[in-house]
Design an enzyme around this catalytic site. Structure first.
Site, mmCIF file in Angstrom:
data_model
loop_
_atom_site.group_PDB
_atom_site.id
_atom_site.type_symbol
_atom_site.label_atom_id
_atom_site.label_comp_id
_atom_site.label_asym_id
_atom_site.label_seq_id
_atom_site.Cartn_x
_atom_site.Cartn_y
_atom_site.Cartn_z
ATOM 1 N N MET A 58 6.460 14.857 -24.560
ATOM 2 C CA MET A 58 6.711 14.225 -25.860
ATOM 3 C C MET A 58 5.675 14.716 -26.874
ATOM 4 O O MET A 58 5.444 14.073 -27.901
ATOM 5 C CB MET A 58 6.670 12.706 -25.729
ATOM 6 C CG MET A 58 7.783 12.188 -24.808
ATOM 7 S SD MET A 58 8.243 10.473 -25.082
ATOM 8 C CE MET A 58 6.710 9.650 -24.809
ATOM 9 N N GLY A 64 -4.055 17.867 -19.680
ATOM 10 C CA GLY A 64 -3.153 17.495 -18.574
ATOM 11 C C GLY A 64 -1.822 18.223 -18.696
ATOM 12 O O GLY A 64 -1.287 18.746 -17.706
ATOM 13 N N HIS A 65 -1.279 18.264 -19.924
ATOM 14 C CA HIS A 65 -0.021 18.992 -20.126
ATOM 15 C C HIS A 65 -0.228 20.500 -19.865
ATOM 16 O O HIS A 65 0.623 21.157 -19.274
ATOM 17 C CB HIS A 65 0.471 18.841 -21.571
ATOM 18 C CG HIS A 65 0.882 17.453 -21.945
ATOM 19 N ND1 HIS A 65 0.162 16.679 -22.826
ATOM 20 C CD2 HIS A 65 1.942 16.704 -21.570
ATOM 21 C CE1 HIS A 65 0.761 15.516 -22.986
ATOM 22 N NE2 HIS A 65 1.842 15.492 -22.223
HETATM 23 O O1 PAF Z 1 6.375 11.919 -19.570
HETATM 24 C C1 PAF Z 1 6.866 12.135 -20.694
HETATM 25 O O2 PAF Z 1 6.225 12.717 -21.565
HETATM 26 C C2 PAF Z 1 8.275 11.669 -20.979
HETATM 27 O O3 PAF Z 1 8.534 10.463 -20.345
HETATM 28 C C3 PAF Z 1 9.349 12.719 -20.643
HETATM 29 C C4 PAF Z 1 9.359 13.037 -19.155
HETATM 30 C C5 PAF Z 1 9.084 13.989 -21.428
HETATM 31 C C6 PAF Z 1 10.732 12.195 -21.015
HETATM 32 O O4 PAF Z 1 10.815 11.902 -22.368
#
Ligand code: PAF
Length: 314
Positions: A58, A64-65
């Site tokens: 999101m 972390g991402h």
């Molecule tokens: O973890 C997230 O950022 C959200 O829940 C996801 C998996 C992108 C779904 O909108």
């Protein structure tokens, strides 16, 4: 041996060249807003034999991402990241309106990994007028965060199923910090026979142990200090489990003692079966791991964290 290594290197080089060709100027990922256009571009790459790894997010990206994207980079030739603040997974009193949004900053970060494509769809292309289908994963979404965030996991399962259709990845990478979400998505992908391997990667933590989260930026300096109570609770649980404690209620009590006076509200403390997310009727069965999970408010910020006792160190 040498030949194998050379082969692997040349495979990596070919993948890297293909990926670089897909990226935009300056090595930045191509930002695509139209899911059909992305699908067409990816179909073309698939026809050329490229594998695709996908990291749904999101936005408001942090280390972390980036770790998820690095893993995606390591396992596939083409890396797609989606940035979509999914309205259907937010309750009416949750933080949809104030959820942090910074596309430029996110794209700059993704260029460092690098990712090849960013899917950044408008809400109307994900949920066009007349949209009427919801994916509900029974059972796994019902406990833990479920009662506190009604409809949340339906929103997550629905959007992830749709994003999987838009991207068609071989591999999709998620963080274990959202452990319940990961289990819901695994079940959904298995039940719908989706041809995607769902990978869960370890939680990335700040130096003091706080799990990285886009929502950490809401924390005031004082709240930020108190927020470490969650990881301290989980560390105490891991120590108790390591010393042989197998009574879930006793482990939960250990965690609650670490949270007391530091967090403002506890939604739940749970110790139970990591596969079903159900409590056991008694002790943790011999030889089994257990998930210890917490959701608690620090100030107005709801934080979650977990550890799989007997499987992970924290
Ligand atoms: O973890 C997230 O950022 C959200 O829940 C996801 C998996 C992108 C779904 O909108």
């Amino acid at each position: 041996m040498t030949g194998g290594t050379r082969g692997a290197k040349s495979g990596t080089t070919t993948r890297a060249k293909a990926a670089a060709a897909a990226r935009g100027a300056g090595g930045r990922p191509l930002v695509v807003t139209d899911p059909h256009a992305l699908r067409a571009a990816l179909d073309e790459l698939r026809r050329k034999g490229r594998s695709i790894a996908f990291v749904p997010t999101m936005g408001a990206l942090h280390e972390g991402h980036l770790e998820l994207v690095r893993h995606a980079r390591a396992v596939a030739g083409v890396v797609v990241v989606s940035i979509f603040v999914n309205p259907t997974q937010f309750g009416p009193h949750e933080d949809l309106a104030r959820y942090p949004r910074d596309l430029d900053g996110d794209v700059r970060l993704l260029a460092t990994v690098p990712a090849d494509f960013v899917l950044f769809p408008p809400v109307e292309s994900v949920y066009p007028p007349g949209h009427a289908t919801t994916v509900h994963v029974a059972g796994l979404g019902d406990g833990l965060c479920g009662p506190h965030r009604p409809g949340h996991f339906d929103g997550v399962a629905t959007v992830v199923a749709k994003l999987f259709s838009m991207v068609g990845p071989c591999t999709a990478v998620f963080g274990r910090k959202d452990f319940q979400q990961l289990q819901v998505i695994r079940r959904m992908a298995a039940d719908l026979d989706l041809p995607v391997r769902v990978v869960g990667r370890p939680t990335v933590r700040e130096p003091d142990g706080l799990a990285m989260s886009s929502r950490n930026r809401y924390l005031s300096p004082g709240d930020r200090l108190r927020a470490t109570a969650l990881v301290e609770g989980l560390r105490a649980a891991a120590a108790a489990f390591g010393s042989g404690e197998r009574d879930p209620a006793a482990i939960e009590q250990t965690i609650r003692e670490r949270l007391a006076g530091r967090v403002d509200r506890i939604d739940y403390v749970f110790v139970g079966d990591p596969g079903t997310l159900q409590p056991w009727p008694g002790a943790v069965p011999p030889g089994r791991t257990a998930v210890a999970a917490i959701a608690a408010f620090v100030g107005t910020t709801r934080l979650i964290d977990n550890v799989e006792l007997g499987a992970e160190t924290i």
